[in-house]
Each structure stands twice: as C-alpha cells, then as structure tokens.
Design a protein around this motif. Sequence first.
Motif, short mmCIF file in Angstrom:
data_model
loop_
_atom_site.label_atom_id
_atom_site.label_comp_id
_atom_site.label_asym_id
_atom_site.label_seq_id
_atom_site.Cartn_x
_atom_site.Cartn_y
_atom_site.Cartn_z
N GLU A 896 62.83 61.17 85.23
CA GLU A 896 61.34 60.78 85.14
C GLU A 896 60.73 61.05 86.12
OE1 GLU A 896 60.33 56.09 83.66
OE2 GLU A 896 60.60 56.57 85.77
N ILE A 897 59.49 61.89 85.63
CA ILE A 897 58.56 62.17 87.02
C ILE A 897 57.31 61.75 86.55
CG2 ILE A 897 59.76 64.55 87.23
CD1 ILE A 897 57.59 66.01 85.77
N PRO A 898 56.55 61.60 87.65
CA PRO A 898 55.07 61.02 87.44
C PRO A 898 54.03 62.11 87.22
CG PRO A 898 55.67 61.46 90.02
CD PRO A 898 56.97 61.73 88.94
N VAL A 899 52.98 61.52 86.50
CA VAL A 899 52.15 62.41 86.00
C VAL A 899 50.91 62.04 86.60
CG1 VAL A 899 50.98 63.72 84.18
CG2 VAL A 899 53.36 63.07 83.75
N GLN A 900 50.18 62.86 87.33
CA GLN A 900 48.87 62.12 87.98
C GLN A 900 47.66 63.08 87.25
OE1 GLN A 900 49.40 63.23 91.95
NE2 GLN A 900 51.00 61.78 92.45
N ARG A 906 49.08 58.38 86.39
CA ARG A 906 48.60 57.82 85.02
C ARG A 906 49.67 57.60 83.93
NH1 ARG A 906 44.81 55.82 86.98
NH2 ARG A 906 42.62 56.58 86.95
N ALA A 907 50.74 58.24 84.37
CA ALA A 907 51.91 58.28 83.13
C ALA A 907 53.22 58.80 83.94
CB ALA A 907 51.34 58.85 81.87
N ARG A 908 54.36 58.29 83.17
CA ARG A 908 55.73 58.79 83.52
C ARG A 908 56.21 59.58 82.52
NH1 ARG A 908 55.24 54.00 86.31
NH2 ARG A 908 55.24 54.06 88.32
N VAL A 909 56.89 60.67 82.63
CA VAL A 909 57.36 61.36 81.56
C VAL A 909 58.73 61.72 81.78
CG1 VAL A 909 55.44 62.49 80.23
CG2 VAL A 909 56.44 63.65 82.20
N THR A 910 59.70 61.81 80.77
CA THR A 910 61.15 62.02 81.22
C THR A 910 61.27 63.58 80.67
OG1 THR A 910 61.79 59.79 80.87
CG2 THR A 910 63.46 61.40 80.76
N VAL A 911 61.90 64.35 81.35
CA VAL A 911 62.26 65.82 81.18
C VAL A 911 63.48 66.10 81.39
CG1 VAL A 911 59.68 66.49 81.48
CG2 VAL A 911 61.34 66.76 83.37
N PRO A 912 64.16 67.09 80.85
CA PRO A 912 65.56 67.28 81.05
C PRO A 912 65.69 67.69 82.30
CG PRO A 912 64.70 68.43 79.07
CD PRO A 912 63.57 67.67 79.68
N LEU A 913 66.80 67.63 83.15
CA LEU A 913 66.94 68.18 84.53
C LEU A 913 66.87 69.55 84.51
CD1 LEU A 913 68.06 66.98 87.46
CD2 LEU A 913 70.21 68.04 86.70
N GLY A 914 66.10 69.99 85.37
CA GLY A 914 65.97 71.36 85.65
C GLY A 914 64.91 72.17 84.56
N ALA A 915 64.15 71.29 83.94
CA ALA A 915 62.89 71.77 83.20
C ALA A 915 62.17 72.59 83.94
CB ALA A 915 62.23 70.75 82.70
N VAL A 943 48.92 71.29 88.80
CA VAL A 943 49.97 71.36 89.93
C VAL A 943 51.33 70.94 89.32
CG1 VAL A 943 50.80 71.10 92.40
CG2 VAL A 943 48.41 71.24 91.83
N VAL A 944 52.36 71.65 89.26
CA VAL A 944 53.53 71.26 88.79
C VAL A 944 54.73 71.52 89.76
CG1 VAL A 944 55.31 71.31 86.93
CG2 VAL A 944 52.72 71.89 86.54
N VAL A 945 55.34 70.64 90.48
CA VAL A 945 56.50 70.66 91.24
C VAL A 945 57.81 70.29 90.33
CG1 VAL A 945 57.67 70.14 93.29
CG2 VAL A 945 55.12 69.86 93.10
N PRO A 946 58.44 71.24 89.63
CA PRO A 946 59.62 71.04 88.76
C PRO A 946 60.42 69.80 89.36
CG PRO A 946 59.33 73.28 88.83
CD PRO A 946 58.33 72.77 89.86
N GLY A 947 60.87 68.85 88.62
CA GLY A 947 61.60 67.97 88.91
C GLY A 947 60.99 66.70 89.89
N ARG A 948 59.70 66.79 90.25
CA ARG A 948 59.00 66.28 91.00
C ARG A 948 57.84 65.42 90.48
NH1 ARG A 948 61.13 64.02 95.90
NH2 ARG A 948 61.69 65.56 97.36
N MET A 949 56.81 66.20 90.19
CA MET A 949 55.77 65.55 89.79
C MET A 949 54.76 66.64 89.30
SD MET A 949 53.49 67.00 92.18
CE MET A 949 51.94 66.20 91.61
N VAL A 950 53.67 66.20 88.31
CA VAL A 950 52.70 66.77 87.77
C VAL A 950 51.46 66.35 88.28
CG1 VAL A 950 51.92 68.01 85.62
CG2 VAL A 950 54.09 67.40 85.65
N ASN A 951 50.40 67.09 88.34
CA ASN A 951 49.07 66.70 88.66
C ASN A 951 47.99 67.63 88.05
OD1 ASN A 951 46.88 65.37 89.83
ND2 ASN A 951 47.16 66.28 91.81
N PHE A 952 47.13 66.86 87.10
CA PHE A 952 46.21 67.65 86.35
C PHE A 952 44.67 67.46 87.31
CE2 PHE A 952 49.10 66.60 83.05
CZ PHE A 952 48.97 67.77 82.43
N VAL A 953 44.12 68.64 87.77
CA VAL A 953 42.94 68.19 88.40
C VAL A 953 41.72 68.94 87.54
CG1 VAL A 953 41.66 69.09 90.62
CG2 VAL A 953 44.25 69.13 90.47
#
Length: 955
Positions: A896-900, A906-915, A943-953
Amino acid sequence: MPRYNPAVIEPKWQAYWAEHKTFAAPRLPGDRKLYVLDMFPYPSGDGLHVGHPEGYTATDIICRFERMRGRSVMHPMGWDAFGLPAEQHAKKTGTPPRVTTEKNIATFRRQLQMLGFSYDWDRELATTDPEYFRWTQWIFLVLFDTWFDDAEQRGRPIAELPIPADVTAAGAERVRRYQDEHRLAYQSEAPVNWCPALGTVLSNEEVIGGLSERGSHPVVRLPLRQWMLRITAYADRLENDLDKLDWSESIKALQRNWIGRSTGAEVDFFIGQAAADGQAKMSGADVKAWRAARSTGGFPRSAGDAAIRVYTTRPDTLYGATYMVLAPEHPFVTRLTRPEQAAAVQAYCERAARKSDLDRTDLAKEKTGVFTGSFAVNPVTSRPVPVWVADYVLASYGTGAIMAVPAHDTRDYEFAVEYSLPIVPVVDPPETAGVDRDAVLAGKAVFTGEGTAINSGPYNGLPTDQFKEKITADLAARGQGRKAVNYKLRDWLFSRQHFWGEPFPILHELDAQGNLTGLMRVVPPEQLPVDLPELEKFQSHGSPEPPLEQAPPEWLFQTIDGRRYKRETNTMPQWAGSCWYYLRFLDPRNAGALVDRELEKAWMPVDIYIGGAEHAVLHLLYSRFWHKVLFDRGYVSGAEPFQKLVNQGMILGEMELTGYQTADGGWASAAEIDSSDEGNLLLKASGQPVKSARVPFEQAEKTGEAFVLKARPEVRLESRAHKMSKSRGNVVNPDTVVREYGADALRLYEMFMGPLEATKPWSMDGVNGVRGFLDRVWRMITSERSEQLELNPAVREVELSAEQNRVLHKTIQGVTQDIERMSFNTSIAKMMEFTNYFLKCDVRPRAAMQTLVLLVSPLAPHMAEELWQLLGHEKTLAYEPWPVFDPAAIREDNVEIPVQIKGKLRARVTVPLGASAEATEQAARADARIAELLAGQTVVKVVVVPGRMVNFVTK
RNA sequence: GGCCGGAUGGCGAAAUUGGCAGACGCACGGGACUUAAAAUCCCGUGGAGGGAAACCUCCGUGCGGGUUCGAUUCCCGCUCCGGCCACCA
C-alpha cells in the motif's frame, strides 16, 4: 489468572547457571571472539543504584545474543574497591577498611547476581586483593623503568637512555639522578590541600572556596613530595590514536579537549642583565649585543637570564603586545621586582599562593596584578613594555609568562582597562565579524578573531594565518622565537596521602642521620606485593604526611646491603587499579605474569566497553596511557585497549510536578482536585483530567474536604525530572524493584525507557507496564486453567498461517537488527507487537512460541528459561542457535503506497510488489478520489518512487 | 566564555538512506466481566473545525529563513534546556 512469579523462577535459574557454570568463558576463544566489558563499580556502602544495571543489562543482552550466534564471549565483573569512603569509615568507627570493603562487595555481588547477569564469576577480581595489586605495583615498576624517547615517540627501558658526557663524568650518583629525572614515574614537589582542623589532605573537589567541603574548615596549600606520571609525553599519541577508535565523537572531543593541544610560538623578550638584577634599565647596547648573539647562536633550550620566554597562539599580534605578565610563581618575579615595588609584589604573591586554583578561577571577573617596576623589550617594535605580575597567568601552562595583547585578548583587555595600560589594535576585523570595527580600531573594544594585520610594520595587510607562519619563521631565523606546541594536559599527580590504596614498591635511601638522600631503589618484582601493614588506629595524626608514616617500624624500615631504607608511604590513587583490570580478567589467577601473552593476544582489545560518561576523560585517558606504555615495553599486543565505547545516559528520578495549568488554559483550583490515590493527588479541571498530572502529597494540604495546593496557581503546568539523590529522596533501590516486579521486569524496563545513551527519567508505572508485557507472554504460552504449570492449550503443534509466519519473521528480523544496533527499546516494542498479535490467535503454533522465547531470552532470561523448559527442553537455552529470519516469509504480494497531490496525502493505493513506476502511476490515477481531484488540473510533474510513494505536482 | 548533546501528543518515546509523523508503552476516558474491587479483555485517545454517520478539511515535530515535487530528517540564523571544561595565552 496466572502471573509469572519471579520470586520463585528467578532464583531457580540463577542457581542453575551457577551450578552448571553456564557462562564460563573459554580460556582461549574460538575464531570469533567478543570481549564485552562493563565499567566495574566502586562498591559503595549504599549498594547498587538503578543506574548500574542500565549499562550492565545492555552488555548482558549483547553477550547472551552473541553466545547464541556462536561467538566466544568474555564477560567478567569485578570491584574497583580502593577508595576514601572505607578509610573515612575506619576513622569514625575503627573498622578496618578491608572489612568494610569486603562487606560492601558482598552486597554488590548479591545484587548483581539477583539481576541474572551472565558474568563468568570465576574471573571476579578486586583491586584491593594483594594478588591483584601485586601487578598494579609491577606495572608501576615498568613505568619507573621507562623513559620516553621523543625522537621515536615511544617508551623505552631506562637502561637505553643516552647519558650526556658531562653527566657521566660527574659520577655514578649523578647518572642515577639523571635517569630518575627521565623516568615516566618521577618525584616532584606539588601543592596539596591540607586541612589542619580535619587533619587530612583533601582533593581539589573536597575544597570549596578555600574551606573544606565537610565542616567548612580552612584549607592551606602546602608543597609536598609527590609521585608524578609523565602522561604528557604520550599526549600526541593519545590524541592521534583516537581516530582509530569506535567512540562517539562527543567523547573523543572531550578527550581532545582535555589533552588541549594548541600550536603557536615561543618568543623571547629581552630584559637584560641589568634589569634582571633589578638595578637599572637596560641599555640599547645590551639589546643589540643580545640580538647579535641570538641571531648567530639560534634559539636556546631555555630563555636564559636575559629574556622572558612566553608562549602564544597568536604570534601575529606581537606588534600589539604592550605589556607582559608573569605568574606569581614565575622564577623571575623576585629578580625583576625593583626595590620600590618589592613590598607590593611580595604581598601580592603571598596572597596568590594561599588561593587554590579554584579560588583563582572564581574571581575570574576581577583581574588583579602588580607592576614589578621592570621593563622588557618587544622583539619586533623594540619598545619597552612593562612587566607585571598577575594571577590570571598560570605558572603551570606554557612558560608561566605571557605577552599581553589587550586589543585582541579578552583577559588582557580587562586587565589593561583596570590598570590603564596601552591598547594597540593590530588586527583589522573583517566586515563579517559582527563587531564594532571602529571601537576595535580605537582601542575601545576587544576583537579575538582573525582578520587583516595593521600597525604591524612590514606585515601589514597579511591575513592572520599567513602572518602567523611568516613571523614565526622570521623570529626563528633571528633566534628570538620558534614554533611550539602546548597541551592543557598536565603530568598525572599519582600519589595520595591515604591508607587505603596500593603502596608504592619503592624504598628511599637514608643517610646516617636518618634523612632521605634522594636516592631510591625499587622493591624487586619477585618480592611483590608490598602489602599494607595493620594499622593500630586510623585517627588523624595532625600532619600532612601520609597515614602509612604511622606504620610499624618493621614495615617502614629495611636494611639492604648495610644501607638503611624507608618505604614510600604515599599510596596510589584509585585510578591505578582500574587502569588495567580488563587485562587481568583474561587470566585472573596467573601468579607469574599480569596476563599470559597468548591469552592477551587472543582476547584483546575489548570489543565493547559500556559505562557512564563520568569516566569519559580521566579513567579512559589513564587506561589508554598505561596500555601504551605496556605496548611500548612489549607486554601487550595492541596500542589501544577499548575498541568500541558506549556511554549509557543518566537515569533521573521520577518526574515531579513543579507547577500546573489546566489543559484548557484555565487554572486548576482546590475544588477540582478530584481524587487521590496512594501518595498522589490526581488533578482535574473543567471536568477534564489534567492529563496525568500527579502532585505528591507533600505539595498539597488537606483542609476539610478540599485539597489546597501549596504550589501557586499562576505557575504553568510543568513537570521535571531531577538527578537521583539522597537529599531529594528520589533514589530508586533495585532491591525494591526486584522484590515487587522481578529482575526480568527491571532489566526490560531499563532497556525500554529509551535509547541507551539518553538521559531519561524513572517511572514505576513504566516498570509495571513492561511487567504487564512479561505476564502477557507468560499467559500466551502457559495454561490459564490449571494449578500446575502447563502449556496453554492454544499452543499446538501446527503449521503457521502465512500471516502468522510473516509476523514471526518480521519480528525475528526486527529484533535481531535492533539488538545489533543496540536499539533495545525498539526491539522490545517489536516483541510486544508479536505478543499482541498472537494473543488474539486461538491457535498459537508451538514453533512460533518457541522462537519468541529465544528472542526474548537475552532481555528477560529467567522467564525465557522457564518457558523453554516448559516447551520440553532439558538444557539451558543460552547456547541455542539464534533464530534466523526467512526473507521469503516476509515478502508481501501487494504494497500500500501513499498518493500525494502537491505533497499532501490524498489517497492510498495498493499495487503489486515490484510494480513499475508506470504501473504505479496508472494505479494512482485510477483511484477514484485522485481522479476526481486531478480532474481539470494540469499535472506539471509526477514523482514516483516505486514501492514508496507517488506525488502529483499540479500548477 | 569554550566544547558537546538535546527539543516530536498529557508523559517516556518511534520513524534505519529526505517519502503515510506519533510504532510500542504509560496515563486518561468509555465498555465487558464482577455483589463490589483488583486483575483481565475490548474500544477510544495530537489539536481545531465540519458531518446523523461512513468520513472530510485545516493545523501540527522549539522559533525564523532556505534547498526540494516532498523536510522531524539537509543547510543558514536564533531561543531554551542539559552535560562537561573553564583566566590554558
């Protein structure tokens, strides 16, 4: 409800360990050795303090952990048992110090054993044991037999000391004296604090403002013949070798600070023969002649009679040196004092002599001094500068004399203002210095930083660092100065006028009249130890001489080869025994050597040394010094004794409320003090509790039905912890804690309080909390139904579910890493999480329970052993292999990774490990909420850090 | 004065390389069990606001700036607290 019962279980396992010698260290280690050392305690009459078990528990956890990981562990304990309290007790009661000491040791031993530490008790030692201090004396003989070769920077046997021809020519006795002057252990006159009323010599710490700490009696300073150790010879090595050690930078800084190396220059100021005789002013011809002689003869070893030598770290300020100051003890003071000043100077010096160093520093604010009437010549300006005497200059640092540069030294500035001496600025402060430049240039303010040279003749315009280099070289070329290094570190005053310490293995030669000749001989090593005599009485004898002067004549005097000798009657300071105990632990019963060389080579250095920061300087510096001498002389194999050092933080008393304000900003009043429980009032205000604000009864008075606080309501709610002290009454006794909660709870609590190195307050509620954890572990594994101890029916021989397996292996991983990092508080938190999880499981796989028991065993060994036995094992778990975690078990399929959006969650999404980054971004965009928030927005960057977080600017 | 360390809920604290602030524990509140209490178990617990609720919004790691998509974490400047040394030229 079964609770773990420490009163039965803990002594049972302590007896088991003792009987089976479970923790005996091998004589020689296997290929993976670990030497873990505690700073051994001084066994005081007060018994163990809760501060002791903090470091001891930490080392014990490491040892138990590493034994299970297959390492050969050395973990000893002993007693630093010489010391003044036992001697003072003897003076009061007549009980010999040895009796008191043995009693105190017995108490300490009982208390440490009650805590279940895994020491190899067969290696126990005490510094007061003659078989121990025999080797302390032996090491003194090594120091006595060693001189320091400056060229090679190492200690060498005295027999290898080169003797100058003129000394050899003067005869054998002169040669012996020459050797004596070069030994690492030498004699010197040094002032002691003598208190006539108490009839004893006091340490500097026992003298406050010229009065004794006990009783406030006057203390006078008397010179006395003392032993010194030449630690200053090793100053450079002691400083440089710090780089190799795994010590915290703060402790290294403390040691560097103490050594206090500084570089600068020595400079000679001409005074002339005539001035030196106090007769007349020197003539220009004298100055010229002196300069001519110097420029061809170079810079001599000593300044001679015609010049005052000073040390300065700021040779670049030489043009601003407008006066000079001698320490009151400086040998030139008498010669330079002119008749008209003689009375004033003599009075000043006598007053200064009576002050202790502490008194001198107490008066730091007010500078005092007196003019000698003489002048010296500034070597660069050629102007005469007055020579003063003042006690702000210390005889023991540098050359005991300074050139005063009032424009650029705070102390000189204060002195110059006080006595209206000229102030000449020679450093132009840079713009960035943050000082009033105009004031500095007008001589109305002091500037001690670096800048650009002014009023300095040919050097004008040079920056400070270049100026220093250049003028030092120029002075050297003219034979008027040279580069020099100085240390704050002084030679170690190594003798004490006490009874309860190690006697020196030294005999002083007597002449026919029974006076000391100044020659001495050593007690040969094979005749050691020199034991302490029985003393009839320990009463003060009214002289600053050591108590051993009262020893029976057969102890005190000896005749060898027809000559009479008197034993040395000073004893060694308490530091002596603690300087080398870590070596003796390796071979504690060796009668032929302080330590067998093979054993020393195999076990040294100490891999982990844990103790209080109060020993950060002296003990650790002294030990390192001795070790280096032993290394130079070939008795040990390495140059440093302690590879890794950790300082445990201080444990403070319980938090105390110092004032109060209610949570909502209002003030608590007597009516709102709601309830009380034992010893405490619970504050409530506006119907809400003032969060955990407890007031001890002593701070409140009951008047009728209401409680009135003595503290005033305008004081803010503040609580604060203080050092534990008898006078505050907040000392926590480990015996009480063990009786009420058990040793495992005490150990666990001390580790759970916070990071090992932090200062932290005690909390009995906290002890109760970790005790609750122990009970929960106990209940998780043992039966709740039966009177007899048996396994909880939920514990069954079943496979772990995938989730259980993940929890288990995450715990193994976390606990292992945390113990490796000495982060014991978080390792406990992870075991608590494990327990919280498995207590909710109706079926608790036996394998998981067994693993937890192993994980908890370094921290709570008694309970762990008991549970291990219950799980069907016959032998101790002390050498069971440490659990290994399986990375595959921990891996989760989804994360589960945070989406900013613009950095806000703003949300959390679940992605497969190693996506991939793309897949992760798509998943984030697909989230309904994110899609909604991004609709109509321009995404500038993702900004996407796989397995860590996503940030939309967005814009 | 110098050197070192620290500042995160009511409290002790956690956050391993800049990536979901507050893990774990205490304290406190509510509930279950109990004649009752203790013990135990369950739920809640940074602050403010909104909502019937699920939830949502804003603020928040001593203070002021900066770097960055993003700072408890890095940089600059302060404040306060603690420790050690302290006239060391």
